[in-house]
Motif scaffolding. Structure first.
Motif, PDB file in Angstrom:
ATOM      1  N   TYR A   2       0.640  -1.570   0.102  1.00  0.00           N
ATOM      2  CA  TYR A   2       0.108   0.169  -0.206  1.00  0.00           C
ATOM      3  C   TYR A   2       0.979   0.901   0.043  1.00  0.00           C
ATOM      4  O   TYR A   2       1.781   1.205   0.276  1.00  0.00           O
ATOM      5  N   SER A   3       0.050   2.414  -0.699  1.00  0.00           N
ATOM      6  CA  SER A   3       1.040   3.889  -1.172  1.00  0.00           C
ATOM      7  C   SER A   3       0.454   4.509   0.414  1.00  0.00           C
ATOM      8  O   SER A   3      -0.811   4.431   0.632  1.00  0.00           O
ATOM      9  N   GLY A   4       1.018   6.145   0.799  1.00  0.00           N
ATOM     10  CA  GLY A   4       0.392   6.603   1.451  1.00  0.00           C
ATOM     11  C   GLY A   4       2.143   6.724   2.928  1.00  0.00           C
ATOM     12  O   GLY A   4       2.637   7.248   2.352  1.00  0.00           O
ATOM     13  N   LEU A   5       1.276   8.121   3.734  1.00  0.00           N
ATOM     14  CA  LEU A   5       1.996   8.785   4.362  1.00  0.00           C
ATOM     15  C   LEU A   5       2.060   8.047   5.467  1.00  0.00           C
ATOM     16  O   LEU A   5       1.092   7.595   6.312  1.00  0.00           O
ATOM     17  N   TYR A   6       3.034   7.629   6.036  1.00  0.00           N
ATOM     18  CA  TYR A   6       2.999   6.897   7.503  1.00  0.00           C
ATOM     19  C   TYR A   6       4.074   8.270   8.072  1.00  0.00           C
ATOM     20  O   TYR A   6       4.702   9.133   8.500  1.00  0.00           O
ATOM     21  N   VAL A   7       3.848   8.180  10.006  1.00  0.00           N
ATOM     22  CA  VAL A   7       3.831   9.011  10.919  1.00  0.00           C
ATOM     23  C   VAL A   7       5.108   8.234  12.135  1.00  0.00           C
ATOM     24  O   VAL A   7       3.975   7.042  12.549  1.00  0.00           O
ATOM     25  N   LEU A   8       5.872   8.537  12.608  1.00  0.00           N
ATOM     26  CA  LEU A   8       7.038   7.953  13.728  1.00  0.00           C
ATOM     27  C   LEU A   8       6.651   8.635  14.464  1.00  0.00           C
ATOM     28  O   LEU A   8       6.837  10.196  14.490  1.00  0.00           O
ATOM     29  N   TYR A   9       6.835   7.681  15.932  1.00  0.00           N
ATOM     30  CA  TYR A   9       6.253   8.736  16.738  1.00  0.00           C
ATOM     31  C   TYR A   9       7.407   8.247  18.422  1.00  0.00           C
ATOM     32  O   TYR A   9       8.274   7.349  18.132  1.00  0.00           O
ATOM     33  N   LYS A  10       7.839   9.305  18.979  1.00  0.00           N
ATOM     34  CA  LYS A  10       9.058   9.095  19.913  1.00  0.00           C
ATOM     35  C   LYS A  10       8.188   8.677  21.529  1.00  0.00           C
ATOM     36  O   LYS A  10       7.874  10.873  21.552  1.00  0.00           O
ATOM     37  N   ILE A  17       8.009  12.288   9.336  1.00  0.00           N
ATOM     38  CA  ILE A  17       6.944  11.957   8.851  1.00  0.00           C
ATOM     39  C   ILE A  17       7.297  11.844   7.313  1.00  0.00           C
ATOM     40  O   ILE A  17       8.761  12.334   7.416  1.00  0.00           O
ATOM     41  N   GLY A  18       6.845  10.979   6.603  1.00  0.00           N
ATOM     42  CA  GLY A  18       7.411  10.324   5.148  1.00  0.00           C
ATOM     43  C   GLY A  18       6.011   9.876   4.770  1.00  0.00           C
ATOM     44  O   GLY A  18       5.541   9.385   4.781  1.00  0.00           O
ATOM     45  N   LEU A  19       6.689   9.686   2.898  1.00  0.00           N
ATOM     46  CA  LEU A  19       5.423   8.885   2.186  1.00  0.00           C
ATOM     47  C   LEU A  19       6.039   7.291   1.981  1.00  0.00           C
ATOM     48  O   LEU A  19       7.590   7.250   1.973  1.00  0.00           O
ATOM     49  N   ALA A  20       5.317   6.744   1.560  1.00  0.00           N
ATOM     50  CA  ALA A  20       6.014   4.834   0.849  1.00  0.00           C
ATOM     51  C   ALA A  20       5.039   4.790  -0.185  1.00  0.00           C
ATOM     52  O   ALA A  20       4.217   4.823   0.195  1.00  0.00           O
ATOM     53  N   ASP A  22       5.097   1.625  -0.509  1.00  0.00           N
ATOM     54  CA  ASP A  22       5.144   0.929   0.335  1.00  0.00           C
ATOM     55  C   ASP A  22       4.942   0.651   1.436  1.00  0.00           C
ATOM     56  O   ASP A  22       6.383   0.457   2.119  1.00  0.00           O
ATOM     57  N   LEU A  23       4.296   0.857   2.068  1.00  0.00           N
ATOM     58  CA  LEU A  23       4.936   1.052   3.215  1.00  0.00           C
ATOM     59  C   LEU A  23       5.697   0.426   4.271  1.00  0.00           C
ATOM     60  O   LEU A  23       6.081   0.913   5.331  1.00  0.00           O
ATOM     61  N   PHE A  24       4.614  -0.942   3.962  1.00  0.00           N
ATOM     62  CA  PHE A  24       5.126  -2.091   4.884  1.00  0.00           C
ATOM     63  C   PHE A  24       6.605  -2.235   4.788  1.00  0.00           C
ATOM     64  O   PHE A  24       7.614  -1.920   5.850  1.00  0.00           O
ATOM     65  N   TRP A  25       7.363  -2.434   3.932  1.00  0.00           N
ATOM     66  CA  TRP A  25       8.831  -2.293   3.901  1.00  0.00           C
ATOM     67  C   TRP A  25       9.592  -0.902   4.450  1.00  0.00           C
ATOM     68  O   TRP A  25      10.964  -1.116   4.828  1.00  0.00           O
ATOM     69  N   ARG A  26       8.864  -0.036   3.763  1.00  0.00           N
ATOM     70  CA  ARG A  26       9.642   1.426   4.871  1.00  0.00           C
ATOM     71  C   ARG A  26       9.933   2.162   5.901  1.00  0.00           C
ATOM     72  O   ARG A  26      10.946   1.960   6.297  1.00  0.00           O
ATOM     73  N   LEU A  27       8.895   0.956   6.711  1.00  0.00           N
ATOM     74  CA  LEU A  27       8.731   1.063   7.821  1.00  0.00           C
ATOM     75  C   LEU A  27       9.553   0.147   8.166  1.00  0.00           C
ATOM     76  O   LEU A  27      10.794   0.711   8.990  1.00  0.00           O
ATOM     77  N   ILE A  47      -3.612   7.164   1.140  1.00  0.00           N
ATOM     78  CA  ILE A  47      -4.201   7.699   0.659  1.00  0.00           C
ATOM     79  C   ILE A  47      -4.221   7.024  -1.236  1.00  0.00           C
ATOM     80  O   ILE A  47      -3.928   6.849  -1.887  1.00  0.00           O
ATOM     81  N   ALA A  48      -5.976   7.820  -1.520  1.00  0.00           N
ATOM     82  CA  ALA A  48      -6.774   6.734  -2.549  1.00  0.00           C
ATOM     83  C   ALA A  48      -5.675   8.266  -3.287  1.00  0.00           C
ATOM     84  O   ALA A  48      -5.490   6.559  -5.090  1.00  0.00           O
ATOM     85  N   ARG A  49      -5.717   8.539  -4.159  1.00  0.00           N
ATOM     86  CA  ARG A  49      -4.682   9.590  -5.092  1.00  0.00           C
ATOM     87  C   ARG A  49      -3.597   9.587  -4.971  1.00  0.00           C
ATOM     88  O   ARG A  49      -3.279  10.697  -4.314  1.00  0.00           O
ATOM     89  N   VAL A  50      -2.733   9.066  -4.898  1.00  0.00           N
ATOM     90  CA  VAL A  50      -1.166   8.409  -5.122  1.00  0.00           C
ATOM     91  C   VAL A  50      -0.252   9.487  -5.666  1.00  0.00           C
ATOM     92  O   VAL A  50       0.253  10.408  -5.294  1.00  0.00           O
ATOM     93  N   ARG A  51      -1.506  10.769  -6.430  1.00  0.00           N
ATOM     94  CA  ARG A  51      -0.785  11.927  -7.656  1.00  0.00           C
ATOM     95  C   ARG A  51      -0.325  12.943  -6.213  1.00  0.00           C
ATOM     96  O   ARG A  51       0.180  13.834  -6.225  1.00  0.00           O
ATOM     97  N   TYR A  52      -0.913  12.975  -5.219  1.00  0.00           N
ATOM     98  CA  TYR A  52      -1.209  13.942  -4.013  1.00  0.00           C
ATOM     99  C   TYR A  52      -0.041  13.615  -2.754  1.00  0.00           C
ATOM    100  O   TYR A  52      -0.513  14.639  -2.074  1.00  0.00           O
ATOM    101  N   LEU A  53       0.308  12.793  -2.598  1.00  0.00           N
ATOM    102  CA  LEU A  53       1.334  12.393  -1.102  1.00  0.00           C
ATOM    103  C   LEU A  53       1.910  13.311  -1.093  1.00  0.00           C
ATOM    104  O   LEU A  53       2.000  13.290   0.299  1.00  0.00           O
ATOM    105  N   LYS A  54       3.218  13.811  -2.323  1.00  0.00           N
ATOM    106  CA  LYS A  54       3.919  14.226  -2.195  1.00  0.00           C
ATOM    107  C   LYS A  54       3.541  15.958  -1.609  1.00  0.00           C
ATOM    108  O   LYS A  54       4.125  16.596  -0.731  1.00  0.00           O
ATOM    109  N   ASP A  55       2.495  16.526  -2.291  1.00  0.00           N
ATOM    110  CA  ASP A  55       1.627  18.027  -1.981  1.00  0.00           C
ATOM    111  C   ASP A  55       1.336  17.742  -0.723  1.00  0.00           C
ATOM    112  O   ASP A  55       1.750  18.464   1.083  1.00  0.00           O
ATOM    113  N   ILE A  56       1.030  16.635   0.113  1.00  0.00           N
ATOM    114  CA  ILE A  56       0.113  16.261   0.959  1.00  0.00           C
ATOM    115  C   ILE A  56       1.710  16.260   3.159  1.00  0.00           C
ATOM    116  O   ILE A  56       1.678  16.688   3.511  1.00  0.00           O
TER     117      ILE A  56
END
Length: 104
Positions: A2-10, A17-20, A22-27, A47-56
């Protein structure tokens, strides 16, 4: 896969904050790279529309400014209307000052 955004917390604090594509392999890669042991929780946003990932992602980076991200997101120069609004504000201020001088 799956494509999308991910957020890491401490400890409940935003770290990264990142985008990927392939979310599983990026994490998974973040458990072995320079971010390993700097985060302990994550959130995933598909994110359903991958073309907006970078902007978001760029918008979130600019607003949140997480400590783990070295680079802030970039926008096309026309996307930042701050300069335009400042110019309008200066023009309005000048106009108001001229009106005040005439009325005095």
């Amino acid at each position: 896969g799956y494509s999308g955004l991910y957020v890491l917390y401490k400890r409940r604090s935003l770290y990264y904050i990142g985008l990927a594509k392939d979310l599983f392999w990026r994490l998974h890669s973040h458990t072995k790279d320079k971010h390993k042991k700097k985060w302990d929780r994550f959130a995933i946003y598909r994110i359903a529309r991958v073309r907006y990932l970078k902007d978001i992602e760029s918008l979130l980076l600019r607003v949140a400014n997480p400590p783990g991200n070295a680079v802030a997101g970039k926008f096309h120069r026309d996307a930042d209307v701050t300069k335009v609004l400042r110019k309008i504000q200066r023009q309005q201020t000048r106009t108001l000052n001229r009106i005040k001088k005439v009325l005095q």
